[in-house]
Design a protein around this motif. Sequence first.
Motif, PDB file in Angstrom:
ATOM      1  N   LEU A 233      -5.563  11.361  -5.873  1.00 18.06           N
ATOM      2  CA  LEU A 233      -6.467  10.240  -5.611  1.00 18.06           C
ATOM      3  C   LEU A 233      -6.093   8.988  -6.388  1.00 18.06           C
ATOM      4  CD1 LEU A 233      -8.942   9.053  -4.248  1.00 18.06           C
ATOM      5  CD2 LEU A 233     -10.368  10.122  -6.006  1.00 18.06           C
ATOM      6  N   GLN A 234      -5.746   9.139  -7.660  1.00 20.19           N
ATOM      7  CA  GLN A 234      -5.415   7.952  -8.457  1.00 20.19           C
ATOM      8  C   GLN A 234      -4.229   7.205  -7.862  1.00 20.19           C
ATOM      9  OE1 GLN A 234      -7.472   6.889 -10.585  1.00 20.19           O
ATOM     10  NE2 GLN A 234      -7.793   8.196 -12.373  1.00 20.19           N
ATOM     11  N   ALA A 235      -3.179   7.944  -7.477  1.00 13.64           N
ATOM     12  CA  ALA A 235      -2.013   7.294  -6.890  1.00 13.64           C
ATOM     13  C   ALA A 235      -2.353   6.662  -5.546  1.00 13.64           C
ATOM     14  CB  ALA A 235      -0.881   8.307  -6.736  1.00 13.64           C
ATOM     15  N   ALA A 236      -3.183   7.338  -4.761  1.00 17.46           N
ATOM     16  CA  ALA A 236      -3.583   6.791  -3.459  1.00 17.46           C
ATOM     17  C   ALA A 236      -4.381   5.506  -3.635  1.00 17.46           C
ATOM     18  CB  ALA A 236      -4.383   7.823  -2.687  1.00 17.46           C
ATOM     19  N   ASN A 237      -5.278   5.479  -4.611  1.00 15.01           N
ATOM     20  CA  ASN A 237      -6.047   4.259  -4.874  1.00 15.01           C
ATOM     21  C   ASN A 237      -5.137   3.122  -5.323  1.00 15.01           C
ATOM     22  OD1 ASN A 237      -8.494   5.384  -4.177  1.00 15.01           O
ATOM     23  ND2 ASN A 237      -9.134   5.824  -6.273  1.00 15.01           N
ATOM     24  N   ALA A 238      -4.129   3.442  -6.141  1.00 17.82           N
ATOM     25  CA  ALA A 238      -3.183   2.416  -6.585  1.00 17.82           C
ATOM     26  C   ALA A 238      -2.420   1.831  -5.399  1.00 17.82           C
ATOM     27  CB  ALA A 238      -2.217   3.005  -7.602  1.00 17.82           C
ATOM     28  N   LYS A 239      -2.063   2.678  -4.431  1.00 20.25           N
ATOM     29  CA  LYS A 239      -1.371   2.185  -3.235  1.00 20.25           C
ATOM     30  C   LYS A 239      -2.295   1.257  -2.436  1.00 20.25           C
ATOM     31  CE  LYS A 239       1.837   2.223   0.116  1.00 20.25           C
ATOM     32  NZ  LYS A 239       2.247   3.473   0.790  1.00 20.25           N
ATOM     33  N   ARG A 240      -3.555   1.627  -2.308  1.00 18.97           N
ATOM     34  CA  ARG A 240      -4.495   0.763  -1.601  1.00 18.97           C
ATOM     35  C   ARG A 240      -4.608  -0.597  -2.293  1.00 18.97           C
ATOM     36  NH1 ARG A 240      -8.259   3.440   1.954  1.00 18.97           N
ATOM     37  NH2 ARG A 240      -7.944   5.692   2.015  1.00 18.97           N
ATOM     38  N   ARG A 241      -4.673  -0.590  -3.624  1.00 21.65           N
ATOM     39  CA  ARG A 241      -4.764  -1.859  -4.360  1.00 21.65           C
ATOM     40  C   ARG A 241      -3.526  -2.720  -4.103  1.00 21.65           C
ATOM     41  NH1 ARG A 241      -6.673   1.604  -8.889  1.00 21.65           N
ATOM     42  NH2 ARG A 241      -8.944   1.339  -9.046  1.00 21.65           N
ATOM     43  N   SER A 242      -2.355  -2.104  -4.086  1.00 15.66           N
ATOM     44  CA  SER A 242      -1.129  -2.873  -3.884  1.00 15.66           C
ATOM     45  C   SER A 242      -1.072  -3.451  -2.477  1.00 15.66           C
ATOM     46  CB  SER A 242       0.095  -1.996  -4.168  1.00 15.66           C
ATOM     47  OG  SER A 242       0.280  -1.007  -3.167  1.00 15.66           O
ATOM     48  N   ILE A 243      -1.548  -2.711  -1.489  1.00 17.62           N
ATOM     49  CA  ILE A 243      -1.584  -3.226  -0.112  1.00 17.62           C
ATOM     50  C   ILE A 243      -2.524  -4.429  -0.024  1.00 17.62           C
ATOM     51  CG2 ILE A 243      -2.263  -2.704   2.253  1.00 17.62           C
ATOM     52  CD1 ILE A 243      -1.452   0.239   1.671  1.00 17.62           C
ATOM     53  N   ALA A 244      -3.708  -4.290  -0.599  1.00 18.06           N
ATOM     54  CA  ALA A 244      -4.680  -5.390  -0.562  1.00 18.06           C
ATOM     55  C   ALA A 244      -4.124  -6.629  -1.259  1.00 18.06           C
ATOM     56  CB  ALA A 244      -5.993  -4.949  -1.205  1.00 18.06           C
ATOM     57  N   ALA A 245      -3.453  -6.433  -2.392  1.00 17.09           N
ATOM     58  CA  ALA A 245      -2.867  -7.569  -3.106  1.00 17.09           C
ATOM     59  C   ALA A 245      -1.806  -8.264  -2.257  1.00 17.09           C
ATOM     60  CB  ALA A 245      -2.264  -7.098  -4.423  1.00 17.09           C
ATOM     61  N   PRO A 325      -3.047   4.828   2.090  1.00 20.26           N
ATOM     62  CA  PRO A 325      -1.847   5.157   1.308  1.00 20.26           C
ATOM     63  C   PRO A 325      -0.689   5.726   2.108  1.00 20.26           C
ATOM     64  CG  PRO A 325      -3.599   6.747   0.892  1.00 20.26           C
ATOM     65  CD  PRO A 325      -4.206   5.646   1.676  1.00 20.26           C
ATOM     66  N   PHE A 326      -0.873   6.003   3.391  1.00 17.42           N
ATOM     67  CA  PHE A 326       0.221   6.554   4.192  1.00 17.42           C
ATOM     68  C   PHE A 326       0.859   5.500   5.095  1.00 17.42           C
ATOM     69  CE2 PHE A 326      -2.425  10.073   2.878  1.00 17.42           C
ATOM     70  CZ  PHE A 326      -1.474  10.923   2.347  1.00 17.42           C
ATOM     71  N   GLU A 331       5.138  -1.312   7.860  1.00 18.83           N
ATOM     72  CA  GLU A 331       3.815  -1.542   8.437  1.00 18.83           C
ATOM     73  C   GLU A 331       3.004  -2.518   7.594  1.00 18.83           C
ATOM     74  OE1 GLU A 331       3.033   2.697  10.743  1.00 18.83           O
ATOM     75  OE2 GLU A 331       2.616   2.550   8.592  1.00 18.83           O
ATOM     76  N   ILE A 332       3.098  -2.397   6.285  1.00 26.16           N
ATOM     77  CA  ILE A 332       2.396  -3.336   5.398  1.00 26.16           C
ATOM     78  C   ILE A 332       2.923  -4.743   5.626  1.00 26.16           C
ATOM     79  CG2 ILE A 332       1.966  -3.949   2.987  1.00 26.16           C
ATOM     80  CD1 ILE A 332       2.284  -0.880   2.388  1.00 26.16           C
ATOM     81  N   ASP A 333       4.247  -4.875   5.734  1.00 22.96           N
ATOM     82  CA  ASP A 333       4.835  -6.189   6.007  1.00 22.96           C
ATOM     83  C   ASP A 333       4.375  -6.735   7.359  1.00 22.96           C
ATOM     84  OD1 ASP A 333       6.209  -6.131   3.620  1.00 22.96           O
ATOM     85  OD2 ASP A 333       8.111  -5.467   4.503  1.00 22.96           O
ATOM     86  N   GLU A 334       4.246  -5.855   8.344  1.00 20.29           N
ATOM     87  CA  GLU A 334       3.795  -6.291   9.669  1.00 20.29           C
ATOM     88  C   GLU A 334       2.393  -6.883   9.601  1.00 20.29           C
ATOM     89  OE1 GLU A 334       2.709  -4.413  14.081  1.00 20.29           O
ATOM     90  OE2 GLU A 334       3.827  -3.209  12.637  1.00 20.29           O
ATOM     91  N   VAL A 335       1.479  -6.190   8.911  1.00 17.36           N
ATOM     92  CA  VAL A 335       0.112  -6.706   8.799  1.00 17.36           C
ATOM     93  C   VAL A 335       0.101  -7.996   7.985  1.00 17.36           C
ATOM     94  CG1 VAL A 335      -2.233  -6.232   8.015  1.00 17.36           C
ATOM     95  CG2 VAL A 335      -0.866  -4.382   8.993  1.00 17.36           C
ATOM     96  N   ALA A 336       0.829  -8.009   6.860  1.00 20.68           N
ATOM     97  CA  ALA A 336       0.861  -9.204   6.018  1.00 20.68           C
ATOM     98  C   ALA A 336       1.400 -10.400   6.792  1.00 20.68           C
ATOM     99  CB  ALA A 336       1.705  -8.944   4.782  1.00 20.68           C
ATOM    100  N   GLY A 337       2.438 -10.182   7.592  1.00 24.01           N
ATOM    101  CA  GLY A 337       2.990 -11.268   8.384  1.00 24.01           C
ATOM    102  C   GLY A 337       2.025 -11.762   9.444  1.00 24.01           C
TER     103      GLY A 337
END
Length: 344
Positions: A233-245, A325-326, A331-337
Amino acid sequence: MLPFVDLTRQTTHEGDALREAIGRVLASGRFVLGPELEAFEAEFAAFTGQRHCVGLSSGAAALALSLRAVGVAPGDEVIVPAFTAVPSAAAICSIGALPVFVDVLPETATMDPDAARRAMTEKTRAVMPVHLYGRPSDVPALGVPVVEDAAQAHGAVTGSRSAAVAYSFYPTKNLGGVGDGGAVVTDDDAVASELRLLRSHGFESPDDCIRIAMNARMSELEAAVLRLRLGGLQAANAKRRSIAARYREGSAHLRWQDPHPDHVYHLCVARVDDRDAFRATLGVATDVHYSKAVPEQPAYRSFSGEPCVVSEAWARECVSLPCHPFMSDLEIDEVAGALAATAR
């Protein structure tokens, strides 16, 4: 089109570990109130920094039984934010209590403490702050028990700040199971003891039923899967934070929910003026949480309270973006763009 969420990615990633957890339960022949639940309760209590965890059948049950455990009775009032998921209010109504809706803060979408103070009456018996989207809410000190709705906030709140903290383990949550599930964490021995009574038809012993209550037990299968997933869970939450940032940094023109160092981004949400047009042209799947403030829902219009104009504005303008987190880097770049392109 990139999907908003895809739960098969998690189960595929877990593979043999998931099959082993489920197989362990099936081989044991214990499916309710067994060793998996006992172990999960100990592990989740430690994770949240509380002395007790009581596993339950759903997040809604966790809220409703928490209110009963702190003494809320039929006809009592419970203060709750107007902008939240319907189950927050439904839990209050399910025990015969009355939701008193208050507005949220424009920056955070969490309970406005001043509005909560104004809503206090001689009938107020509890207050229910909601950690909406995974962002910690202020916990107002109003002289009544606090039951925190942390259904979307696994890992965002720790330690003892209230009488009880209620969680949901619906499959899409940051810590989700393979069906419905919930839990309450508390440092209060009496609250924990009452919850254990209320989840099992009110039986104190095999021969003595001392409370009128229903069944709200968590299954052993759910507990076994949650034990497996708690470790990541901790690692998954960290991934979510990085995506949001990443989204926020490239799209400062959007109006984002205010950040918080403990935000776990169950949902990454922005506000836009023309939501329908924004969603239609973005090119990635989005969702809305939630399209109406709870007092705007037909079933809840009869409950009184002061106008909740900020909640209604959030409901008109909020858009939830893919954030889990998956997701791959592409995909993250696609949404950010896609988000950055909306500035043009």
